[in-house]
Design an enzyme around this catalytic site. Sequence first.
Site, PDB file in Angstrom:
ATOM      1  N   ASP A 144     121.202  77.260 115.439  1.00 32.33           N
ATOM      2  CA  ASP A 144     120.366  78.156 114.641  1.00 32.33           C
ATOM      3  C   ASP A 144     118.893  77.890 114.925  1.00 32.33           C
ATOM      4  OD1 ASP A 144     119.347  79.933 112.822  1.00 32.33           O
ATOM      5  OD2 ASP A 144     119.775  78.686 111.068  1.00 32.33           O
TER       6      ASP A 144
ATOM      7  N   LYS B 155     112.434  78.771 113.160  1.00 33.97           N
ATOM      8  CA  LYS B 155     112.265  77.519 112.437  1.00 33.97           C
ATOM      9  C   LYS B 155     111.184  76.673 113.099  1.00 33.97           C
ATOM     10  CE  LYS B 155     117.165  77.018 111.112  1.00 33.97           C
ATOM     11  NZ  LYS B 155     117.011  76.980 109.659  1.00 33.97           N
TER      12      LYS B 155
ATOM     13  N   ARG C 194     124.727  84.072 105.828  1.00 32.47           N
ATOM     14  CA  ARG C 194     125.336  85.015 104.882  1.00 32.47           C
ATOM     15  C   ARG C 194     125.705  86.335 105.559  1.00 32.47           C
ATOM     16  NH1 ARG C 194     120.039  84.528 101.335  1.00 32.47           N
ATOM     17  NH2 ARG C 194     120.210  82.520 102.387  1.00 32.47           N
TER      18      ARG C 194
END
Length: 537
Positions: free
Chosen positions: A299, A306, A380
């Site tokens: 990720d 990030k 999600r």
Amino acid sequence: MAQTPAAPLPHQLAPGLAPQVTPPDVALSDLGPDAVLGVDVVAVPVLPAEDDTSTGPVLGPGAAELSDQLGLDLLAVLELEEATGAAGEVTRVPVPLGGPDNAELRWVLLVGVGQQRPVDLRRAGAALARAVRNREAVATSVPAVAGPEGLEAGLEAFVVGLVLGSFGFRWSGREPEQRPVARAVLAGVGDTEAHRAVLARALAVAGAGWQARLLATVPSNLKNPAWLAAQAVETATRAGLEVEVWDEERLAAEGCGGILGVGQASASPPRLIRLDYTPARVTKKTPTVVLVGKGITFDTGGLSIKPAEGMATMKRDMTGGAVVIATMAALRAVGCPVRVVGLVAAAENAVSGSAMRPGDVVRHYGGRTSEVTNTDAEGRLVMADALAYGVAQLDPAAIVDVATLTGAMKVALGLRTGGFFADDEALATHIAAAGETSGETLWRMPLADVYEERIASEVADADNAGGGPGAITAALFLRHFTGDVPWAHLDVASVGDSPVDVDEWSAGPTGFGARALLAWLGSEDPLAGVGAQGDAS
């Protein structure tokens, strides 16, 4: 003496992965630890002082015979070392010349067992595992002092601690510097049929924890969605499960826009993995449980990228998927009485010219849409497709998902407790109890409808990043994909990594969740009362 080897694990099967250390083989023996020959370590339990008037800790089974055999005053050693008998405390006594009946003996270990509860024996097992690294064999009577929960509960906890405390991972041209002890003999607990069954179950549970931890630890230059799917196929072959993998073309045909959207920037296309377990005594009335795992193999955060320090541990962002795969592998060994279908939504959240953008709208399985306001709230999105598919196609009596989903859970609960949400009281009770029993503690969080407005979107059915309180809004987002099926959501981001070796956790990815799910699904009636009380949010 019955010896039970650890179950085969994926490191023995994974092409491209350097050979890894293996858990110890574990045997039961009716003999006391002093009478087991061919071991280079003997470990006996140390209990805390019985009351305030006692002079010090108390030695447990096998210690007196060992003291007489070796001519050692072990109580004097405890006093000299100021030992307390606290769970996991280890006092080392060298035996450089061996014993009169066992020339191989080199060390006696005095292992604290605290109050002798399962949690104490689990810690003692992990501490012993670390103390006997690079040794050939250990005989121990530590589990023989199990407390009021009973010998079988204590035996299982000790074995789980012993195995998971032995975990290690290394990808190097050199041999590992630390190897688990090759063989452990559980002395004085009784080599009975009942205890052999407990040992087999304990090794299956520990093996699931090991497998989940290993999969989460593998670097992402090897671990992409196709690799994870291959591990699931190998696991299914080993465990007697049915398996199906959807590639990107099938995902598109089925309308899984969340998985495809998250994975579209990566050179490694996404996958949806399905594993099916059927119990031995199945009937038409046997209910189905669906497990859903987040399988983000790396990720970056996508275009909502990030910071570097936040990306360093993101190889483990597929912990939920690893937990589901590992849990499925052990269901038969723990005697799960219900059908279980495991779904892993696997994708790599990368950055490229084809990346999903903030402001994009994705259509999930079944037609519900999400506005993507933060590409780093990707878990999600992939789980929504799997949840919607499970509800629509599998007729589940309950659905449980597990994911390293939100940093907010870490803020709320710290690094030693996982969080969970549930909309069914009986299911919540089962999950909480399983967490406590397994040593993977889970704290129930509120599904607070007052925050539903935070995930509202003007252009889609929902906003994928509704803001704080982040763990709650993420759970509320997922709830819309669960229909009227009793549902629990395990957000294990708080415990996805351990900064240090502590108890049965090793530094790095933890694989948290497999033991709790197996404690629940391996119970006599995992669905007792579930669905009887309606919405409890």
